[in-house]
Write a protein that holds these residues in place. Structure first.
Motif, mmCIF file in Angstrom:
data_model
loop_
_atom_site.group_PDB
_atom_site.id
_atom_site.type_symbol
_atom_site.label_atom_id
_atom_site.label_comp_id
_atom_site.label_asym_id
_atom_site.label_seq_id
_atom_site.Cartn_x
_atom_site.Cartn_y
_atom_site.Cartn_z
ATOM 1 N N ASP A 161 -2.653 5.723 -8.550
ATOM 2 C CA ASP A 161 -4.192 6.175 -8.534
ATOM 3 C C ASP A 161 -4.805 5.559 -10.357
ATOM 4 O O ASP A 161 -5.639 6.766 -10.865
ATOM 5 N N HIS A 162 -4.061 5.372 -10.335
ATOM 6 C CA HIS A 162 -4.566 4.677 -12.338
ATOM 7 C C HIS A 162 -6.190 4.558 -12.323
ATOM 8 O O HIS A 162 -6.194 3.714 -11.384
ATOM 9 N N ALA A 178 -3.584 -5.124 -15.293
ATOM 10 C CA ALA A 178 -4.021 -4.352 -16.636
ATOM 11 C C ALA A 178 -4.657 -3.251 -16.081
ATOM 12 O O ALA A 178 -4.417 -2.111 -16.519
ATOM 13 N N ALA A 179 -4.652 -3.414 -14.733
ATOM 14 C CA ALA A 179 -5.871 -2.226 -13.976
ATOM 15 C C ALA A 179 -4.851 -1.253 -13.474
ATOM 16 O O ALA A 179 -4.415 -0.276 -13.112
ATOM 17 N N HIS A 180 -4.164 -1.852 -12.947
ATOM 18 C CA HIS A 180 -2.914 -1.580 -11.194
ATOM 19 C C HIS A 180 -1.704 -2.221 -10.999
ATOM 20 O O HIS A 180 -1.337 -2.692 -9.903
ATOM 21 N N LEU A 181 -0.981 -2.866 -12.172
ATOM 22 C CA LEU A 181 0.016 -2.771 -12.099
ATOM 23 C C LEU A 181 1.252 -2.417 -11.555
ATOM 24 O O LEU A 181 1.116 -0.980 -11.548
ATOM 25 N N MET A 229 -12.846 -0.880 -6.946
ATOM 26 C CA MET A 229 -11.896 -1.205 -7.170
ATOM 27 C C MET A 229 -10.368 -0.220 -6.938
ATOM 28 O O MET A 229 -9.461 -0.687 -7.321
ATOM 29 N N PHE A 230 -11.046 1.375 -7.686
ATOM 30 C CA PHE A 230 -10.279 2.211 -7.814
ATOM 31 C C PHE A 230 -9.650 2.650 -6.130
ATOM 32 O O PHE A 230 -8.414 2.233 -6.408
ATOM 33 N N ALA A 256 -4.496 2.391 -2.610
ATOM 34 C CA ALA A 256 -4.429 1.970 -1.703
ATOM 35 C C ALA A 256 -3.321 0.603 -1.142
ATOM 36 O O ALA A 256 -2.265 1.252 -0.737
ATOM 37 N N ALA A 257 -3.534 -0.304 -2.227
ATOM 38 C CA ALA A 257 -2.848 -1.153 -2.371
ATOM 39 C C ALA A 257 -1.784 -1.110 -2.812
ATOM 40 O O ALA A 257 -0.353 -0.901 -2.076
#
Length: 369
Positions: A277-278, A292-295, A335-336, A341-342
């Motif tokens: 949940d970054h 960079a956002a959601h590795l 995006m968050f 969810a992914a």
């Protein structure tokens, strides 16, 4: 120069996400510059096959005006799927009938397609980010090894797992995900390893040995090459001294050969993750996309999500007529939750595959699709 922003959009990282963003901005007449640490497009291998999904990756390429160009690099037949036991027993075999929603292409070909779609001066090769500092009012100064310094009104970190832009927004750092992989290649396999080539078939092969924490995946790439990954849930330090050949001992020879006869030295890669949940509070003039956002560990979504991020960010920048903060707020708002969810779905799938009933779990997934 963009007609909407005082300076070109500054993108750090010329991976699929960064290049897709640059292309979408270009389509909308917005200037950007992409800084890449690699010395040239050919500086290192670009990975293997990617399945590009119709609901995100393909939609992003359509937004970039590259749908036809993408279809031209798709490798036919690669959506076929096979599941086998280690003794060579076929558990599942589905041919590619051309109706699937996730056609496969080589990552390198996809990257080159994006590069070819940009003005030649867009990407600045050999520019590794060494420092970044806020200048106030949403502006940032970026410094690169070699001495290049630039100020920008909009900075985008598309620089992957170990992003140097991320600390402007978040103190999160990648953590070991509990699993890693050994990567191997068999080159010209139809001629040199025909039994193995037949076993893999025309697309992807999964092999499960009912040992918890182990799954094997092989892809047929271009030129008859086979690209294989042995995924293992083990302590991080285990990989440094492990013998991957021991992990396929007793398997059918045509399957074990994917490890034991590799034309390259098996490379082990540890998989890392950011919190699922970054997210970060809105920081003026800067955002992130892709890893960079959601590795997350490999789950079939990373490249697709990076391109989707890029397309939606580029579209938001174009839609908000120079209002950077409105564009970034709109992008991050969507995006968050999408990336969270992914990440959750990907983690669930890896847990299923790496468990002792991985084959049955995958077969049940196929049966329901």
């Amino acid at each position: 120069m963009s007609s909407q922003l005082p300076t070109p959009v500054t993108i750090v990282g010329a991976g699929l996400g960064g290049l897709t963003l640059a292309r979408v901005l270009h389509v909308h007449g917005i200037a950007s510059v992409v800084y890449e640490a690699d010395a040239s497009p050919a500086a290192r291998a670009q990975g293997g096959m990617l399945d590009i999904h119709d609901y995100n990756g393909q939609a992003a390429l359509a937004a970039a005006g590259l749908a036809d160009e993408f279809r031209a690099i798709v490798l036919p037949g690669r959506e076929s799927m096979r599941v086998m036991d280690p003794d060579g027993t076929v558990r599942f075999d589905r041919a590619d009938d051309g109706t699937g929603g996730s056609p496969e292409a080589q990552r390198g070909a996809l990257r080159q397609m994006l590069l070819d779609s940009l003005p030649p001066e867009t990407v600045k090769w050999g520019h590794r980010l060494s420092a970044v500092r806020p200048l106030g009012a949403g502006r940032h100064e970026v410094t690169f090894t070699g001495g290049t310094v630039a100020a920008t009104d909009l900075l985008v970190g598309a620089d992957g797992a170990w992003s140097r832009v991320r600390p402007l927004l978040s103190d999160a750092t990648p953590a070991y995900a509990g699993n890693g992989s050994f990567e191997t290649f068999l080159l010209d396999a139809d001629r040199r390893h025909p039994a193995t080539a037949r076993a893999v078939g025309g697309g992807s092969l999964f092999v499960f040995d009912r040992t918890a924490g182990k799954v094997f995946l092989a892809h047929r790439e271009s030129n008859g090459n086979l690209h294989a990954y042995l995924w293992l849930a083990r302590p991080a330090q285990w990989f440094a001294t492990a013998d991957p050949a021991a992990e396929v001992s007793g398997w059918a020879p045509e399957l074990a050969a994917l490890i034991t006869s590799s034309d390259t030295e098996p490379v082990h890669r540890l998989h890392h993750t950011l919190p699922p949940d970054h997210r970060w509070p809105r920081v003026p003039g800067v955002t992130l996309l892709g890893d960079a956002a959601h590795l997350q560990p490999p789950n079939g979504e990373g490249a697709n999500l990076a391109m989707q991020d890029a397309a939606e960010l580029g579209t938001a920048i174009a839609a908000h007529a120079g209002d950077v903060e409105a564009a970034l707020a709109a992008y991050e708002r969507d995006m968050f939750p999408r990336s969270a969810a992914a990440a959750a779905a990907g983690a669930d799938m890896l847990d299923l595959l790496l468990g002792p009933d991985g084959a049955e779990n995958l077969l049940a997934t196929f049966a329901g699709s």
